[in-house]
Design a protein around this motif. Sequence first.
Motif, PDB file in Angstrom:
ATOM      1  N   GLU A 157      19.279  -5.554  14.984  1.00  8.75           N
ATOM      2  CA  GLU A 157      19.293  -6.305  16.244  1.00  8.75           C
ATOM      3  C   GLU A 157      17.892  -6.669  16.714  1.00  8.75           C
ATOM      4  O   GLU A 157      17.691  -7.692  17.355  1.00  8.75           O
ATOM      5  N   GLY A 158      16.909  -5.841  16.412  1.00 11.96           N
ATOM      6  CA  GLY A 158      15.553  -6.096  16.855  1.00 11.96           C
ATOM      7  C   GLY A 158      14.772  -6.960  15.890  1.00 11.96           C
ATOM      8  O   GLY A 158      15.295  -7.436  14.873  1.00 11.96           O
ATOM      9  N   PRO A 159      13.472  -7.154  16.167  1.00 11.48           N
ATOM     10  CA  PRO A 159      12.613  -7.950  15.290  1.00 11.48           C
ATOM     11  C   PRO A 159      12.125  -7.142  14.107  1.00 11.48           C
ATOM     12  O   PRO A 159      12.401  -5.943  13.984  1.00 11.48           O
ATOM     13  N   SER A 160      11.372  -7.784  13.239  1.00 11.81           N
ATOM     14  CA  SER A 160      10.726  -7.067  12.146  1.00 11.81           C
ATOM     15  C   SER A 160       9.603  -6.195  12.711  1.00 11.81           C
ATOM     16  O   SER A 160       9.230  -6.304  13.885  1.00 11.81           O
ATOM     17  N   ASP A 161       9.056  -5.348  11.870  1.00  9.84           N
ATOM     18  CA  ASP A 161       8.041  -4.382  12.323  1.00  9.84           C
ATOM     19  C   ASP A 161       6.632  -4.923  12.095  1.00  9.84           C
ATOM     20  O   ASP A 161       5.733  -4.178  11.703  1.00  9.84           O
ATOM     21  N   TRP A 162       6.419  -6.193  12.388  1.00 10.95           N
ATOM     22  CA  TRP A 162       5.115  -6.803  12.123  1.00 10.95           C
ATOM     23  C   TRP A 162       4.054  -6.400  13.151  1.00 10.95           C
ATOM     24  O   TRP A 162       2.853  -6.598  12.925  1.00 10.95           O
ATOM     25  N   TYR A 163       4.469  -5.825  14.266  1.00  7.88           N
ATOM     26  CA  TYR A 163       3.529  -5.484  15.329  1.00  7.88           C
ATOM     27  C   TYR A 163       2.499  -4.472  14.828  1.00  7.88           C
ATOM     28  O   TYR A 163       2.861  -3.398  14.343  1.00  7.88           O
ATOM     29  N   GLN A 219      14.343  -0.581  18.954  1.00  5.26           N
ATOM     30  CA  GLN A 219      14.959  -1.870  18.654  1.00  5.26           C
ATOM     31  C   GLN A 219      13.950  -2.705  17.868  1.00  5.26           C
ATOM     32  O   GLN A 219      13.351  -3.644  18.356  1.00  5.26           O
ATOM     33  N   VAL A 220      13.781  -2.307  16.611  1.00 12.12           N
ATOM     34  CA  VAL A 220      12.837  -2.933  15.704  1.00 12.12           C
ATOM     35  C   VAL A 220      13.208  -2.456  14.312  1.00 12.12           C
ATOM     36  O   VAL A 220      13.851  -1.411  14.155  1.00 12.12           O
ATOM     37  N   LEU A 221      12.846  -3.211  13.288  1.00 20.95           N
ATOM     38  CA  LEU A 221      13.139  -2.780  11.928  1.00 20.95           C
ATOM     39  C   LEU A 221      12.490  -1.414  11.675  1.00 20.95           C
ATOM     40  O   LEU A 221      11.306  -1.213  11.928  1.00 20.95           O
ATOM     41  N   GLY A 222      13.287  -0.494  11.179  1.00 26.19           N
ATOM     42  CA  GLY A 222      12.838   0.887  11.042  1.00 26.19           C
ATOM     43  C   GLY A 222      13.346   1.770  12.162  1.00 26.19           C
ATOM     44  O   GLY A 222      13.282   2.996  12.070  1.00 26.19           O
ATOM     45  N   GLY A 223      13.852   1.168  13.240  1.00 28.15           N
ATOM     46  CA  GLY A 223      14.446   1.917  14.334  1.00 28.15           C
ATOM     47  C   GLY A 223      13.522   2.981  14.879  1.00 28.15           C
ATOM     48  O   GLY A 223      12.318   2.751  15.094  1.00 28.15           O
ATOM     49  N   TYR A 263      11.073   2.206   2.719  1.00 30.96           N
ATOM     50  CA  TYR A 263      12.318   1.837   2.028  1.00 30.96           C
ATOM     51  C   TYR A 263      12.621   0.333   2.089  1.00 30.96           C
ATOM     52  O   TYR A 263      12.895  -0.288   1.062  1.00 30.96           O
ATOM     53  N   ILE A 264      12.617  -0.226   3.284  1.00 30.36           N
ATOM     54  CA  ILE A 264      13.190  -1.564   3.452  1.00 30.36           C
ATOM     55  C   ILE A 264      12.336  -2.638   2.805  1.00 30.36           C
ATOM     56  O   ILE A 264      12.832  -3.456   2.003  1.00 30.36           O
ATOM     57  N   HIS A 265      11.045  -2.678   3.133  1.00 26.48           N
ATOM     58  CA  HIS A 265      10.194  -3.730   2.568  1.00 26.48           C
ATOM     59  C   HIS A 265      10.118  -3.662   1.043  1.00 26.48           C
ATOM     60  O   HIS A 265      10.216  -4.710   0.371  1.00 26.48           O
ATOM     61  N   PRO A 266       9.962  -2.473   0.436  1.00 27.08           N
ATOM     62  CA  PRO A 266      10.007  -2.429  -1.030  1.00 27.08           C
ATOM     63  C   PRO A 266      11.338  -2.918  -1.596  1.00 27.08           C
ATOM     64  O   PRO A 266      11.363  -3.566  -2.655  1.00 27.08           O
ATOM     65  N   ALA A 267      12.460  -2.616  -0.925  1.00 26.30           N
ATOM     66  CA  ALA A 267      13.759  -3.059  -1.431  1.00 26.30           C
ATOM     67  C   ALA A 267      13.906  -4.570  -1.341  1.00 26.30           C
ATOM     68  O   ALA A 267      14.559  -5.186  -2.192  1.00 26.30           O
ATOM     69  N   VAL A 268      13.327  -5.181  -0.332  1.00 27.45           N
ATOM     70  CA  VAL A 268      13.357  -6.642  -0.233  1.00 27.45           C
ATOM     71  C   VAL A 268      12.584  -7.264  -1.395  1.00 27.45           C
ATOM     72  O   VAL A 268      13.049  -8.206  -2.047  1.00 27.45           O
ATOM     73  N   LYS A 269      11.397  -6.719  -1.668  1.00 29.77           N
ATOM     74  CA  LYS A 269      10.533  -7.294  -2.699  1.00 29.77           C
ATOM     75  C   LYS A 269      11.046  -7.010  -4.110  1.00 29.77           C
ATOM     76  O   LYS A 269      11.012  -7.880  -4.991  1.00 29.77           O
ATOM     77  N   GLN A 270      11.534  -5.793  -4.330  1.00 27.87           N
ATOM     78  CA  GLN A 270      11.864  -5.369  -5.684  1.00 27.87           C
ATOM     79  C   GLN A 270      13.324  -5.574  -6.060  1.00 27.87           C
ATOM     80  O   GLN A 270      13.638  -5.760  -7.239  1.00 27.87           O
ATOM     81  N   HIS A 271      14.222  -5.538  -5.059  1.00 25.95           N
ATOM     82  CA  HIS A 271      15.652  -5.538  -5.378  1.00 25.95           C
ATOM     83  C   HIS A 271      16.447  -6.625  -4.667  1.00 25.95           C
ATOM     84  O   HIS A 271      17.671  -6.672  -4.803  1.00 25.95           O
ATOM     85  N   GLY A 272      15.777  -7.476  -3.926  1.00 24.09           N
ATOM     86  CA  GLY A 272      16.476  -8.594  -3.317  1.00 24.09           C
ATOM     87  C   GLY A 272      17.361  -8.234  -2.146  1.00 24.09           C
ATOM     88  O   GLY A 272      18.325  -8.948  -1.845  1.00 24.09           O
ATOM     89  N   LEU A 273      17.059  -7.130  -1.462  1.00 28.73           N
ATOM     90  CA  LEU A 273      17.821  -6.771  -0.270  1.00 28.73           C
ATOM     91  C   LEU A 273      17.711  -7.883   0.769  1.00 28.73           C
ATOM     92  O   LEU A 273      16.624  -8.380   1.049  1.00 28.73           O
ATOM     93  N   THR A 274      18.837  -8.286   1.325  1.00 29.28           N
ATOM     94  CA  THR A 274      18.861  -9.278   2.399  1.00 29.28           C
ATOM     95  C   THR A 274      18.742  -8.560   3.741  1.00 29.28           C
ATOM     96  O   THR A 274      19.548  -7.676   4.037  1.00 29.28           O
ATOM     97  N   VAL A 275      17.733  -8.912   4.519  1.00 26.70           N
ATOM     98  CA  VAL A 275      17.537  -8.325   5.839  1.00 26.70           C
ATOM     99  C   VAL A 275      17.627  -9.430   6.879  1.00 26.70           C
ATOM    100  O   VAL A 275      16.900 -10.422   6.804  1.00 26.70           O
TER     101      VAL A 275
END
Length: 554
Positions: A51-57, A97-101, A215-227
């Motif tokens: 529900e929240g934004p990515s953790d770019w902050y 309320q951000v990626l990673g909770g 977990y999440i960012h590596p899975a997006v890059k390496q395994h194509g996880l849709t976020v």
Amino acid sequence: MLYLSVNNNKFLGSLKMREFDFIVVGGGSTGGVVAARLAENPNVSVALLEEGPSDWYPWVHIPGMLYKTATGGLLRHLDYNRSDESSSAATTTVQGQVLGGGSSVNGMVHVRGVPQDYDHWEAQGAVGWSFQNVLPFFLRAEGNDTYRSAVHQGNGPLKVSNPRVLHPLSRAWVQACQEAGMPFNPDFNSGEQLGCGFYQTATHNGRRSSVARAYIHPAVKQHGLTVLTNCRVEKVIFGGKKAAGVAVTRDGRQEVLRARHEIVLSAGAFNTPRLLMLSGIGPADHLRQAGVEVVSDAPGVGENLQDHMDVYLIYKLGATRSYDRYKSLPMKLAAGTEYALFRNGPAASNIIEGGAFWWARKDDTRPTIQYCFLPGTGVESGVTPLHGADGCTLNVCLTQPDSRGSLRLNVHNPSGKSVITPNFLSHEQDMLRMIEGMRVGLEIMAQPSISQHISSLHQPSKPFANDAEIASYVRRYAQGALHPVGTCRMGTDDKAVVDPQLRVYGVEGLRVADASVMPTLPSGNTNAACIMIGERAAHVLKVSNKCSEAAISH
């Protein structure tokens, strides 16, 4: 289609529709692990909805910015409904309320609890969740920079570190604990928690090790996880008793996402029961009162709410400087420069450096009080500000409360904020334990190693005269430690919401994996336990859906 026909009229029509094998709702400490591990199988598609934004902050990744992540705009504010006056605890609570909770905004303290916590889960019906059963999943997650043993390993994605920075006051406080009679404990996660020492933290080379980063960012890059971030899930959509998809609102648009295999709710101990009830799973009479069509009568949804409860003691220092010295702009710039050049200095500290676990009562079978020492002030909420001087903070936390609360929909506005009734201090033993915990905390702060640095009490403004004054202080300042659990309890009785494989009773294709499934609280911060649940949930899903076992390797 059938799965669009049940109680979801506002999502009917020509909406964009996407299909995945698995949909995980909630990109926090558990959901992020579940999605990332499932995505390791190249033969399945996985969507993680946050529900929240990515953790770019930038401040999310700097440990010393805890004061900002713990109070800033990356938190969802939730309403409390105080149904009694047993505690005047804060009337709001928050969730990350951000990626990673929570792992992106918390204090980074890495504590598992004690083996008895998980053995107690199994005794309550969570069959297969004893400590020996869950230890392999703690190990699967852990990348410890110091320990190698039967209870520690170093190859996991979640980096766990000894303190990179230790303020002299933190050392003095741990010495004071020993002067008060506590043994030094070098490892709170060894299986023996009693004593004082320094917390290991979910950090690596001076940076936060959140679930998003680990977990999440590596899975997006390496395994194509849709976020999908900024994606609000409104409800689960059923075809009969089968969970077939989720209705979401994203960027102002309504969409339906379909799951070919299963949906996993990992939205936390507040939002997961809310979503279940909005989807028609919950106490039938309450759902009808809220105008929600009943899919499955589940009386345990929203019950059994527990949270650690804590109280702060604030002290004014004499000549000694704490991290408060870095509140001025010149000192902030100096600290920022040191961090940018060397990943060191105050910005590399999570502030919560020293800690201890102790008994509140002689007949307790495990430590029931946790102490956190902060060589500074201002991270805590609900305290009188300390102006013009440096200070330090002692947090006194009840880790095994007997009080239980609940969560319900607002029957007048079901899609709005839930009605949360925490019931802090509703059980008399909780107050007795807090009084004893405060006594011991005050005794520690009176020991020579730390008292030599203190000029006066700040909050409370004067010493307590008796237990009645301590109780009054606790009632005024007690607050939830932001570790809510238990609202979708795992077990085998008629009030359990999920079975030991995390499947929601009464329906198919739907599981819950987050803090809400815990039967009772672990003894200490809950983030490590939530990550363990994610690891185990992913393993169970892979096995039950006959996914490739190769993806289960470390």
